[in-house]
Design an enzyme around this catalytic site. Structure first.
Site, PDB file in Angstrom:
ATOM      1  N   TYR A  15       2.689  -1.334   9.188  1.00  0.00           N
ATOM      2  CA  TYR A  15       2.614  -2.206  10.360  1.00  0.00           C
ATOM      3  C   TYR A  15       2.999  -1.492  11.654  1.00  0.00           C
ATOM      4  O   TYR A  15       2.732  -1.988  12.740  1.00  0.00           O
ATOM      5  CB  TYR A  15       3.540  -3.415  10.183  1.00  0.00           C
ATOM      6  N   SER A  16       3.648  -0.346  11.536  1.00  0.00           N
ATOM      7  CA  SER A  16       4.163   0.304  12.743  1.00  0.00           C
ATOM      8  C   SER A  16       3.014   0.861  13.579  1.00  0.00           C
ATOM      9  O   SER A  16       2.031   1.387  13.054  1.00  0.00           O
ATOM     10  CB  SER A  16       5.134   1.429  12.378  1.00  0.00           C
ATOM     11  N   PRO A  20       8.064  -2.644   3.300  1.00  0.00           N
ATOM     12  CA  PRO A  20       8.063  -1.387   4.046  1.00  0.00           C
ATOM     13  C   PRO A  20       7.231  -1.514   5.315  1.00  0.00           C
ATOM     14  O   PRO A  20       6.143  -2.083   5.309  1.00  0.00           O
ATOM     15  CB  PRO A  20       7.432  -0.394   3.061  1.00  0.00           C
ATOM     16  N   CYS A  21       7.762  -0.968   6.406  1.00  0.00           N
ATOM     17  CA  CYS A  21       7.169  -1.236   7.719  1.00  0.00           C
ATOM     18  C   CYS A  21       6.115  -0.227   8.141  1.00  0.00           C
ATOM     19  O   CYS A  21       5.432  -0.437   9.145  1.00  0.00           O
ATOM     20  CB  CYS A  21       8.272  -1.277   8.774  1.00  0.00           C
ATOM     21  N   GLN A  22       5.929   0.875   7.386  1.00  0.00           N
ATOM     22  CA  GLN A  22       5.058   1.944   7.876  1.00  0.00           C
ATOM     23  C   GLN A  22       3.626   1.465   8.123  1.00  0.00           C
ATOM     24  O   GLN A  22       2.954   1.904   9.051  1.00  0.00           O
ATOM     25  CB  GLN A  22       5.045   3.113   6.878  1.00  0.00           C
TER      26      GLN A  22
END
Length: 406
Positions: free
Chosen positions: A104-105, A100-102
């Site tokens: 790292y965003s 899940p990218c949250q």
């Protein structure tokens, strides 16, 4: 056949391209969230006739159970990944997926008081790494947001931990992973979306050719699929049934609607979400402003001022954005599930935000890909996905890499 496992599969955007290619056999897809998992199973059991047992809903952080099997009150019972691999010849050629990218965003870090430093998702790549180490595939593809290149929840950048971790288990990655940043508009996706696509190669298989092959992949092979003209919003959604506003909202099955329904049964998930009269008036102002050529409300400053004037609130980011017919759209994010105010349909007669089907089209999901959750969650599922069009390109490119042209 090339045996593939998809980790953090979501609804299957990345798997879709590999499933369509005749060279791949998808052994398993792993996803722990219920709603994207349901969409994943629905798609691949109906479209590709995959066995439901190939789809594992489980927490990837529990690696030993994921591999060997589990009996769990939340996730049910399964014999695990090792059993599925054994049923498919005992080997894994390719592992794909992205945590899940949250965490790292950049946007996520701005919104979070601690800059996402305490978010457990920062280190989910470690579970991915353990599974790669266990199966020793020929290669892996690790997808994530550009923010992963700068994320630093501790003393060391995440990207350096990733490079070090995979190196220690026998895989070579590109030396500078800034060169792994891909602009999807270059590949036909009608949406401004950039992602880091990390290809890792097994040192034992590719030996001294690893770096040469990686440079070939990024500098020659992938660019050979680039298009000369970027795809536009008009090309993606311009032919969909028009959804005009009603004179008065209606209540149907306990839910409010402000727009007509379309009558084409072959187009699924194409229903306008409810917007208030104030919002419809704002949409009219903004879309007519662009159509007329006045362009009074195209700057961030003017959009912020408009938001304050209409709502009495202030915001550091502009809340409104109208898609432009003859350009790619702005990014389709998971945040779209909260509201669609930054994804306003460009037709001034329709006065609405985009539908689930339009978001799916802009993400290049085929029209027969059905989303089966409630509307808000469908937006979130779509926003978190890899565009299937780009996954097809990856599938084509990886055939050449795995059949070792060197």
């Amino acid at each position: 056949m090339i045996n593939v496992i998809d980790l953090f599969a979501g609804c299957g955007g990345l798997t879709e391209g590999f499933a369509k290619h005749g060279a791949y056999n998808t052994i398993a897809c792993v996803e722990w969230e219920k709603l994207p998992y349901n969409a994943l199973v629905h798609r691949f059991t109906t479209k590709y006739k995959k066995a439901a047992s190939s789809f594992l809903r489980f927490d990837i952080q529990r690696v030993s159970e994921l591999l060997g099997g589990w009996n769990d009150s939340e996730f049910g019972q399964s014999n695990g990944l090792d059993s599925l691999v054994a049923q498919n010849g005992g080997n894994v050629d390719l592992i794909i997926g992205g945590p899940p990218c949250q965490a790292y965003s950049v946007a996520g870090r701005v919104r979070d008081a601690n800059g996402m430093k305490n978010d457990y998702r920062n280190y989910l790549f470690e579970s991915y790494l353990k599974i790669v180490q266990h199966y020793q595939p020929k290669a892996f593809i690790f997808e994530n947001v550009p923010g992963i290149l700068s994320a630093k929840p501790g003393d060391t950048k995440i990207i350096n931990l990733i490079k070090k971790g995979f190196s220690e288990i026998g895989y070579t990655l590109l030396g500078d992973l800034k060169d792994a940043l891909i602009d999807f508009t270059d590949y036909g996706v009608p949406q401004n979306r950039k992602r880091v696509i990390i290809l890792g190669l097994n040192n034992q298989l590719f030996s001294e050719n690893c770096l040469q092959i990686l440079e070939y992949f990024y500098n020659i092979l992938l660019p050979s699929y680039k298009i000369t003209k970027k795809a536009t919003v008009r090309e993606a959604i311009g032919d969909l049934p028009k959804l005009y506003p009603l004179d008065n909202p209606i209540l149907l099955n306990g839910k409010k609607y402000a727009h007509f329904f379309h009558e084409n049964s072959e187009i699924m998930n194409h229903v306008a979400r409810y917007n208030s009269k104030r919002e419809l008036d704002i949409f009219r102002l903004l879309t007519e402003d662009i159509e007329s050529g006045r362009n009074e409300y195209v700057s961030i400053k003017k959009l912020q001022e408009l938001y304050t004037a209409k709502t009495g609130k202030s915001s550091n980011v502009h809340k409104y954005y109208v898609l432009r017919w003859d350009e790619p759209s702005n990014t389709i994010p998971a945040h779209l599930y909260k509201d669609g105010l930054r994804h306003i349909h460009p037709d001034s007669r329709q006065l609405r935000t985009i539908t689930v089907r339009e978001a799916a089209r802009l993400q290049t999901f085929p029209d027969d890909f059905e989303f089966i959750s409630k509307t808000a969650m469908d937006f979130k599922i779509i926003g978190n996905a890899v565009p299937p069009l780009f996954s097809e390109i990856l599938a084509n490119a990886m055939v050449e890499i795995l059949f070792n042209v060197f």
